[in-house]
Structures are given as C-alpha cells and as structure tokens.
Write a protein that holds these residues in place. Structure first.
Motif, PDB file in Angstrom:
ATOM      1  N   LYS A  72      62.696-122.556  52.489  1.00  0.00           N
ATOM      2  CA  LYS A  72      63.239-123.836  52.058  1.00  0.00           C
ATOM      3  C   LYS A  72      64.674-123.921  52.533  1.00  0.00           C
ATOM      4  O   LYS A  72      65.385-122.912  52.533  1.00  0.00           O
ATOM      5  N   ARG A  78      72.187-123.788  53.569  1.00  0.00           N
ATOM      6  CA  ARG A  78      71.700-122.681  52.748  1.00  0.00           C
ATOM      7  C   ARG A  78      70.184-122.613  52.867  1.00  0.00           C
ATOM      8  O   ARG A  78      69.516-123.646  52.892  1.00  0.00           O
ATOM      9  N   GLN A  80      66.504-120.361  51.746  1.00  0.00           N
ATOM     10  CA  GLN A  80      65.814-119.325  50.972  1.00  0.00           C
ATOM     11  C   GLN A  80      64.470-119.062  51.615  1.00  0.00           C
ATOM     12  O   GLN A  80      63.626-119.951  51.679  1.00  0.00           O
ATOM     13  N   ALA A 144      55.752-114.537  44.342  1.00  0.00           N
ATOM     14  CA  ALA A 144      56.882-115.394  43.976  1.00  0.00           C
ATOM     15  C   ALA A 144      57.451-115.000  42.612  1.00  0.00           C
ATOM     16  O   ALA A 144      58.669-114.998  42.416  1.00  0.00           O
ATOM     17  N   MET A 148      61.220-113.865  41.967  1.00  0.00           N
ATOM     18  CA  MET A 148      62.158-114.549  41.067  1.00  0.00           C
ATOM     19  C   MET A 148      62.956-113.521  40.259  1.00  0.00           C
ATOM     20  O   MET A 148      64.161-113.675  40.064  1.00  0.00           O
ATOM     21  N   LEU A 151      65.554-112.109  42.606  1.00  0.00           N
ATOM     22  CA  LEU A 151      66.632-113.043  42.929  1.00  0.00           C
ATOM     23  C   LEU A 151      67.510-113.348  41.722  1.00  0.00           C
ATOM     24  O   LEU A 151      68.708-113.548  41.851  1.00  0.00           O
ATOM     25  N   GLY A 191      68.469-113.358  48.924  1.00  0.00           N
ATOM     26  CA  GLY A 191      69.538-114.077  48.237  1.00  0.00           C
ATOM     27  C   GLY A 191      70.883-113.409  48.411  1.00  0.00           C
ATOM     28  O   GLY A 191      71.724-113.436  47.506  1.00  0.00           O
TER      29      GLY A 191
ATOM     30  N   ALA B 144      57.475-122.064  41.303  1.00  0.00           N
ATOM     31  CA  ALA B 144      58.111-120.780  41.606  1.00  0.00           C
ATOM     32  C   ALA B 144      58.877-120.856  42.926  1.00  0.00           C
ATOM     33  O   ALA B 144      59.972-120.295  43.051  1.00  0.00           O
ATOM     34  N   GLU B 145      58.330-121.568  43.906  1.00  0.00           N
ATOM     35  CA  GLU B 145      59.018-121.689  45.198  1.00  0.00           C
ATOM     36  C   GLU B 145      60.333-122.447  45.038  1.00  0.00           C
ATOM     37  O   GLU B 145      61.368-122.042  45.576  1.00  0.00           O
ATOM     38  N   ASP B 146      60.291-123.545  44.287  1.00  0.00           N
ATOM     39  CA  ASP B 146      61.527-124.275  44.035  1.00  0.00           C
ATOM     40  C   ASP B 146      62.527-123.385  43.306  1.00  0.00           C
ATOM     41  O   ASP B 146      63.729-123.408  43.576  1.00  0.00           O
ATOM     42  N   MET B 148      62.771-120.134  43.331  1.00  0.00           N
ATOM     43  CA  MET B 148      63.349-119.092  44.185  1.00  0.00           C
ATOM     44  C   MET B 148      64.572-119.623  44.928  1.00  0.00           C
ATOM     45  O   MET B 148      65.580-118.929  45.049  1.00  0.00           O
ATOM     46  N   LEU B 149      64.473-120.859  45.406  1.00  0.00           N
ATOM     47  CA  LEU B 149      65.630-121.467  46.087  1.00  0.00           C
ATOM     48  C   LEU B 149      66.802-121.562  45.131  1.00  0.00           C
ATOM     49  O   LEU B 149      67.939-121.217  45.469  1.00  0.00           O
ATOM     50  N   LEU B 151      67.387-119.735  42.415  1.00  0.00           N
ATOM     51  CA  LEU B 151      67.910-118.412  42.044  1.00  0.00           C
ATOM     52  C   LEU B 151      68.617-117.723  43.205  1.00  0.00           C
ATOM     53  O   LEU B 151      69.585-116.991  43.012  1.00  0.00           O
ATOM     54  N   GLY B 152      68.121-117.970  44.418  1.00  0.00           N
ATOM     55  CA  GLY B 152      68.687-117.255  45.552  1.00  0.00           C
ATOM     56  C   GLY B 152      69.908-117.924  46.134  1.00  0.00           C
ATOM     57  O   GLY B 152      70.793-117.252  46.660  1.00  0.00           O
ATOM     58  N   ARG B 153      70.006-119.262  46.024  1.00  0.00           N
ATOM     59  CA  ARG B 153      71.005-119.962  46.822  1.00  0.00           C
ATOM     60  C   ARG B 153      71.857-121.005  46.123  1.00  0.00           C
ATOM     61  O   ARG B 153      72.731-121.596  46.756  1.00  0.00           O
ATOM     62  N   LYS B 154      71.593-121.300  44.843  1.00  0.00           N
ATOM     63  CA  LYS B 154      72.372-122.378  44.228  1.00  0.00           C
ATOM     64  C   LYS B 154      73.505-121.845  43.350  1.00  0.00           C
ATOM     65  O   LYS B 154      73.427-120.743  42.815  1.00  0.00           O
ATOM     66  N   GLU B 158      74.937-126.218  40.053  1.00  0.00           N
ATOM     67  CA  GLU B 158      73.697-126.771  40.609  1.00  0.00           C
ATOM     68  C   GLU B 158      72.487-126.319  39.791  1.00  0.00           C
ATOM     69  O   GLU B 158      71.552-127.087  39.562  1.00  0.00           O
TER      70      GLU B 158
END
Lengths: 231, 231
Positions: A72, A78, A80, A144, A148, A151, A191, B144-146, B148-149, B151-154, B158
DNA sequence: CGCGTGGTTGACACAGATCAACCAGAGTGG
DNA sequence: CCACTCTGGTTGATCTGTGTCAACCACGCG
C-alpha cells in the motif's frame, strides 16, 4: 495489464532464478490438482507492476520464479509492504471486486495466472476448491495478524529477527539465504527505514548471529538466538 | 468456555448497551437468512475472556450487544489489538483448527454463537453460504491490510484520526461517539501508549476538531479535518 | 575506467515512550 | 450526605529508539 510476455505453459518453466519450493497446501487447487485450470505464464521485469491498487481482481497468480511484493502506498511516498511472495505462493486472490494492494515484481519474475471466474466456477461444483479459496484468504489473514503484532509492538531488532526467520523458512537452500529484495523493501515490510535495517543486520553480524557475504547473501549461524529475539 | 450465562434466543435480545446497527452484508448467513442456524446467546462480563489464543475454533460469534477486542499478547505484556467488534460484527471465524487471537469482552457483552460445523455443513449445500464464509474472512483481511499501513507508516495523529473516523462510521448515534474502550485499549489497537492517545485527543480538542465530554464521550466537530489527517 | 545503484556508517534530531504526579468521577460504606 | 478509595484519564519532565541527513564505500556494468 496483460501486455506481458506470454509463454506457453511448459512443465519445466517452474525452474527460475529462485529455487522452487514444494507447492503450498493451499495452492493445490492451482495447476496440479486441476489440469483444466493450468493457467497462462507471464513474465515481468524488475520493479514492473503486475497489478495496481483498485484494479479489477480478475486473475489469481502463482509465483513460478522470482519474487513479488504487495504493498500500500500513501501519496507522500510512504509505503507498507504487506507480504513478499516467493515461488509457489499464490497472491492476488480477492473475494471482492478489486485488488486492495499493488503487486510488483522485485526481480525478473514469472507467474502463472488463472481467471478468477474459472476458479469460482470450479468452486461451485467442488466444495474442496471452495475450501481452498477460503483457506488461501485465511492464510493471508493469519500472516497479516502476526505482522500487525510485529508492526505495532516489536523493536527493530525483533522485527529483523522475525524477518530473517521467515525468509529462512521460506527460501533457504543449503544453509544459504539469498534475498531477492533490497534494504528499502525490507524496511517497508518491517515498518523501519533502510538505514535501521542495515544497522541491525550489521549488529547481528557483529554478534555472530549471522554472516553476510554480499548484502543479500546471508548465512544464519545461530537460529536459536534469533528465535530468542523473536519472542 | 461455555460456562457462561446461556439465554434462550428471543428476537428482541438484540437491543443492548450499544445501539444495534443494521446487519453487515457478510453476517447475513448468520441468524436471519438461515433460521436453522439461529444460535445460542451467551453473556460475558467486562474483561472476561470469550476464547483464547490456540483454543479450538468450534464456534463463530456475532456481537449482539457490548463490544469485544481480539488481540495477540507477548509474554512481557506487550499487546496488539487486531480489531474491535461491535454489535452486528461477526468474529472468531477460522478456516483452520484453532483461534489465532484471544477475544475478550470490553464491557458487559452478549454474543450469539453458532457451531462452526453447522455453518460448514450448510456451506456444502449452499454456495452462497460458502461465499459468505469466505467474504467474512476477506473482510477481516482487508481491515488487517489497512491496519498494517497504519501501524507501519502513520504518525500518532494520523492513527488517532483514523481510529476516530472508524469508530464514527461504526458507532456514532445522533452525532455522538460513545467509546466502549479505555485509552489503553485504543493505544494497543494503534500501536501507541495510552499517554500518547490521551495527548493527541487533547490536542485535537484544543484545535476544535472534536469535543470531549467525559473521556469516552466524543463529538466530532470537523470530520473534514480528520479526513485530511487520515491521508 | 567512470558511473550509478545499493549498502553502510556516523552525527544529530525528534516523535513518542517512560516515569511520575496529579485529577475527576463513580462507587462504597460509615 | 459526605469522606474514602479506586480506576481511568490527563499532563509534565525527561529519555531513548529510531528517523533524518549526509558522507562514503563497493560492486557491477556500459
């Protein structure tokens, strides 16, 4: 999307840049078990997009050789990475109409693709196929969920240890770990920044946990210590 | 696990502490559409475990009233909450033999449970049910995919903005957002500490984006700004 | 040989964690 | 009805892990 090099499916096309693993349990519905669903082979160059976020999910893919990342992207760059897909892995299977992530080839890659409609049609008549589709999505979900936790709550060292063990499990041949992806990809998967990944790997080498011979060529010397870091 | 208060299923048991939302698309296979699968009601007190990590996944659950969190725990106490489940949500559905996360009630909660075997038996005969099972797992995967983004990058801001918008979508009634979970739960969901969550909420209040009347009673005053923060 | 891409390493900055004090509201019991 | 306590929440001071910026290095390739 299909303006790719199409290759007639030949049995020994499976041998590629990376060693071919035994087929995963949940990719059994793909190719082997159902000759009618053999699919088409397609090749993609390094960094080439296989499908994009929000594109219609009309095909399901299996990595034959090479490696794929699904990720994504935020508009400020940025990124992921949700998962790496290695030979034998199925990716791009959706239950809904569109893909939720972008898939691109990490190195030159060959995939086998099957129309999703064909799979779903086959699933109508054969409960085992329907179950295999479900199981594939469920396996992605398990990954996933584990990711999580990584991450959200693990330290850099724990993340890198987890990554090494995952790759060890999935692509070590003869005690050797040949990574297809660069430090940035690893960082975007874990991450972290690429610099942090590099530092942790150097530190692990210092500690004698692993040996680096060329950045992508890794030998794990102490899996037990790695498992200890992985919690 | 089933040493809980069992209640005979009555139609209006659905009204509980939290407002009942219209049933989700993928919970249709549950109860309504298939009277034979009505299920049993069970109640759990605040912080009571509904099922544990690695327990056999013999039942599927639907929240009737209250709220549930599903999470992974490391032995040193670090915790990652994978999802919150609110009235109408289905949880605990696995394709494999065991649960991958622990589920516990956040507040006093009533759930409807159905034997998974019954659902799978029904799926054998009805493709739509098989599809609904798959779609439920696929929806969890999308979430879960959303996440992960996130947790990893925001950033913290945010993450909190995303959380508020998610809860707004799922449980706002009459412009009011009544959170069932404490700051620690929010932190463990967003990969932050409870202090950071508290600070960001205070900051958003300062900026006029939201109003707090009691820590768990939130009014969103500027959803557009929140969407801007959510990227 | 020079260039370019990817990797490493160092110096420094900063977002968010940690530690700690304090506060508010809800029960509870005298 | 009021103290008391307990849990959950807020806020401040400080610390630290990881990010950022930048220089440099090494290998592969035209």
């Amino acid at each position: 999307m299909l303006s790719r090099t199409m290759i007639a499916p030949t049995p020994d096309m499976r041998t590629g840049l990376l060693p071919t693993l035994p087929p995963k349990a949940d990719s059994r519905f793909f190719s082997t078990a159902h000759p009618g669903l053999l699919g088409t082979l397609a090749s993609y160059g390094k960094d080439e997009e296989i499908y994009g976020d929000d594109e219609p999910a009309d095909y399901v893919y299996e990595v034959v050789s090479g490696a794929v990342r699904t990720c994504k992207l935020l508009d400020d760059g940025r990124r992921q990475i949700g998962a790496f897909h290695l030979p034998g892995d199925v990716f791009g299977l959706e239950s809904g109409p569109a893909h939720r992530l972008t898939a691109d080839a990490i190195v030159d890659t060959t995939v086998r693709l099957v129309r999703r409609r064909s799979l779903e049609a086959a699933a109508q008549g054969d409960v085992r196929i329907a179950n295999a589709l479900w199981a594939t999505t469920a396996r992605d979900l398990r990954h996933a969920e584990d990711h999580m936790l990584l991450l959200g709550r693990k330290t850099a060292k724990e993340r890198v240890a987890a990554f090494l063990l995952e790759m060890d499990r999935r692509l070590t041949v003869a005690g050797m770990l040949d990574l297809p992806m660069c430090r940035r990809d690893i960082g975007d998967y874990l991450g972290l920044t690429l610099e942090t990944v590099s530092r942790v790997l150097s530190q692990l080498q210092q500690e004698g946990v692993l040996g680096l011979s060329g950045a992508r060529h890794i030998v794990l010397r102490n899996r037990q210590r790695l498992h200890g870091m992985n919690i």
